[in-house]
Design a protein around this motif. Structure first.
Motif, PDB file in Angstrom:
ATOM      1  N   GLY A   1       0.806  -1.210   0.000  1.00  0.00           N
ATOM      2  CA  GLY A   1       0.000   0.000   0.000  1.00  0.00           C
ATOM      3  C   GLY A   1       0.840   1.261   0.000  1.00  0.00           C
ATOM      4  O   GLY A   1       0.522   2.238  -0.699  1.00  0.00           O
ATOM      5  N   LEU A   2       1.939   1.258   0.743  1.00  0.00           N
ATOM      6  CA  LEU A   2       2.843   2.408   0.780  1.00  0.00           C
ATOM      7  C   LEU A   2       3.461   2.644  -0.591  1.00  0.00           C
ATOM      8  O   LEU A   2       3.569   3.782  -1.059  1.00  0.00           O
ATOM      9  CB  LEU A   2       3.924   2.160   1.837  1.00  0.00           C
ATOM     10  CG  LEU A   2       4.883   3.307   2.144  1.00  0.00           C
ATOM     11  CD1 LEU A   2       4.135   4.511   2.690  1.00  0.00           C
ATOM     12  CD2 LEU A   2       5.939   2.844   3.143  1.00  0.00           C
ATOM     13  N   HIS A   3       3.876   1.562  -1.239  1.00  0.00           N
ATOM     14  CA  HIS A   3       4.456   1.638  -2.582  1.00  0.00           C
ATOM     15  C   HIS A   3       3.442   2.225  -3.561  1.00  0.00           C
ATOM     16  O   HIS A   3       3.747   3.157  -4.313  1.00  0.00           O
ATOM     17  CB  HIS A   3       4.884   0.236  -3.021  1.00  0.00           C
ATOM     18  CG  HIS A   3       5.605   0.190  -4.330  1.00  0.00           C
ATOM     19  ND1 HIS A   3       6.824  -0.434  -4.478  1.00  0.00           N
ATOM     20  CD2 HIS A   3       5.290   0.646  -5.569  1.00  0.00           C
ATOM     21  CE1 HIS A   3       7.217  -0.346  -5.735  1.00  0.00           C
ATOM     22  NE2 HIS A   3       6.299   0.301  -6.413  1.00  0.00           N
ATOM     23  N   LEU A   4       2.228   1.695  -3.553  1.00  0.00           N
ATOM     24  CA  LEU A   4       1.209   2.133  -4.499  1.00  0.00           C
ATOM     25  C   LEU A   4       0.820   3.591  -4.300  1.00  0.00           C
ATOM     26  O   LEU A   4       0.608   4.325  -5.270  1.00  0.00           O
ATOM     27  CB  LEU A   4      -0.030   1.241  -4.371  1.00  0.00           C
ATOM     28  CG  LEU A   4       0.148  -0.219  -4.786  1.00  0.00           C
ATOM     29  CD1 LEU A   4      -1.116  -1.014  -4.469  1.00  0.00           C
ATOM     30  CD2 LEU A   4       0.488  -0.339  -6.264  1.00  0.00           C
ATOM     31  N   CYS A   5       0.742   4.031  -3.049  1.00  0.00           N
ATOM     32  CA  CYS A   5       0.380   5.424  -2.777  1.00  0.00           C
ATOM     33  C   CYS A   5       1.440   6.399  -3.274  1.00  0.00           C
ATOM     34  O   CYS A   5       1.133   7.551  -3.603  1.00  0.00           O
ATOM     35  CB  CYS A   5       0.146   5.628  -1.281  1.00  0.00           C
ATOM     36  SG  CYS A   5      -1.394   4.897  -0.694  1.00  0.00           S
ATOM     37  N   ASN A   6       2.677   5.947  -3.328  1.00  0.00           N
ATOM     38  CA  ASN A   6       3.757   6.806  -3.808  1.00  0.00           C
ATOM     39  C   ASN A   6       3.905   6.774  -5.325  1.00  0.00           C
ATOM     40  O   ASN A   6       4.574   7.633  -5.895  1.00  0.00           O
ATOM     41  CB  ASN A   6       5.083   6.399  -3.153  1.00  0.00           C
ATOM     42  CG  ASN A   6       5.257   6.985  -1.771  1.00  0.00           C
ATOM     43  OD1 ASN A   6       5.772   8.082  -1.604  1.00  0.00           O
ATOM     44  ND2 ASN A   6       4.783   6.260  -0.762  1.00  0.00           N
ATOM     45  N   LEU A   7       3.308   5.774  -5.964  1.00  0.00           N
ATOM     46  CA  LEU A   7       3.328   5.670  -7.427  1.00  0.00           C
ATOM     47  C   LEU A   7       1.896   5.497  -7.914  1.00  0.00           C
ATOM     48  O   LEU A   7       1.450   4.377  -8.197  1.00  0.00           O
ATOM     49  CB  LEU A   7       4.190   4.484  -7.878  1.00  0.00           C
ATOM     50  CG  LEU A   7       5.691   4.569  -7.564  1.00  0.00           C
ATOM     51  CD1 LEU A   7       6.389   3.301  -8.022  1.00  0.00           C
ATOM     52  CD2 LEU A   7       6.315   5.792  -8.225  1.00  0.00           C
ATOM     53  N   PRO A   8       1.138   6.577  -8.030  1.00  0.00           N
ATOM     54  CA  PRO A   8      -0.295   6.477  -8.337  1.00  0.00           C
ATOM     55  C   PRO A   8      -0.603   5.759  -9.641  1.00  0.00           C
ATOM     56  O   PRO A   8      -1.660   5.157  -9.779  1.00  0.00           O
ATOM     57  CB  PRO A   8      -0.728   7.953  -8.406  1.00  0.00           C
ATOM     58  CG  PRO A   8       0.276   8.693  -7.607  1.00  0.00           C
ATOM     59  CD  PRO A   8       1.571   7.955  -7.796  1.00  0.00           C
ATOM     60  N   TRP A   9       0.309   5.814 -10.613  1.00  0.00           N
ATOM     61  CA  TRP A   9       0.018   5.153 -11.890  1.00  0.00           C
ATOM     62  C   TRP A   9      -0.036   3.635 -11.742  1.00  0.00           C
ATOM     63  O   TRP A   9      -0.648   2.953 -12.557  1.00  0.00           O
ATOM     64  CB  TRP A   9       1.030   5.567 -12.954  1.00  0.00           C
ATOM     65  CG  TRP A   9       2.459   5.352 -12.603  1.00  0.00           C
ATOM     66  CD1 TRP A   9       3.280   6.211 -11.940  1.00  0.00           C
ATOM     67  CD2 TRP A   9       3.258   4.210 -12.907  1.00  0.00           C
ATOM     68  NE1 TRP A   9       4.533   5.679 -11.794  1.00  0.00           N
ATOM     69  CE2 TRP A   9       4.556   4.453 -12.396  1.00  0.00           C
ATOM     70  CE3 TRP A   9       3.012   3.012 -13.576  1.00  0.00           C
ATOM     71  CZ2 TRP A   9       5.586   3.540 -12.513  1.00  0.00           C
ATOM     72  CZ3 TRP A   9       4.046   2.100 -13.695  1.00  0.00           C
ATOM     73  CH2 TRP A   9       5.317   2.364 -13.170  1.00  0.00           C
TER      74      TRP A   9
END
Length: 201
Positions: free
Chosen positions: A20-28
């Motif tokens: 989740g942390l990864h995805l929130c930092n890379l919205p695409w």
């Protein structure tokens, strides 16, 4: 009194929070099912790999930063990582084609330069901090912890950093990384063996 972050190895039960942390930092990647699947698969592989390390920072019980890397980034795992990144980018192509094409090309050029490094080497793969925890030294702390874990004398530790990651450049240089090559919109940095593995901020 402010809480003190705790830096430790991620556990299997931390997978959702780290992803989740990864995805929130890379919205695409967040907006693509293929992107979400690839990111989750990446961390599942890292958590199962004895040569890899995923470090998290806990603040009041919550994971607010993470960093991942491997102490043995062989050419075989290089190719696997390239294929994984290519699949991820192709998966989000339909949502943002004009962004994705340059990313795919830049990633290919970057890894072509990294492949020129002789012998085994360590590689820093990901580093993310929750927006609410920035400016407190938590992100740099988790990065420094990972660097100490995956670095070894005589084995280069390498990372690629995009031009847009201004804070990232400062943190890596504070740890003793120096530029060894230049790719499109990306610097390739290597830890200087003569520098102590301490954060100099």
């Amino acid at each position: 009194m402010p809480s003190t972050p705790r830096y430790e190895q991620a556990r299997p039960e931390d997978l959702d929070a780290v992803v989740g942390l990864h995805l929130c930092n890379l919205p695409w990647t967040l907006n693509s099912r293929a992107g979400r699947t690839q990111v989750r698969g990446l961390y599942e592989s890292l958590l199962a790999d004895p040569a890899a390390s995923v470090v998290v920072a806990r603040l009041d019980g919550a994971i607010v930063a993470s960093a991942a890397g491997t102490s043995d980034y062989s050419r075989t795992s290089q190719r696997a990582a390239q294929r994984s990144r290519a699949r991820l980018l192709r998966g989000v192509f339909t949502t943002s084609p004009f962004v994705t094409v340059p990313l795919m090309y830049d990633a290919w050029r970057t890894h072509r330069l990294i492949e020129r490094i002789d012998g085994p080497y360590a590689f820093l793969l990901t580093w993310f901090t929750d927006s609410a925890a920035r400016g407190q030294g938590v992100g740099r702390g988790v990065l420094a912890t990972l660097v100490r874990q995956i670095s070894a004398p005589g084995r280069p530790l390498v990372v690629d950093v995009s031009d847009s990651a201004v804070d990232g450049h400062a943190a890596y240089r504070a740890l003793g990384f120096v530029q060894i090559a230049r790719a499109p919109r990306t610097d390739i940095l290597q830890l200087d063996d003569t520098s102590p593995l301490t954060e100099r901020t």
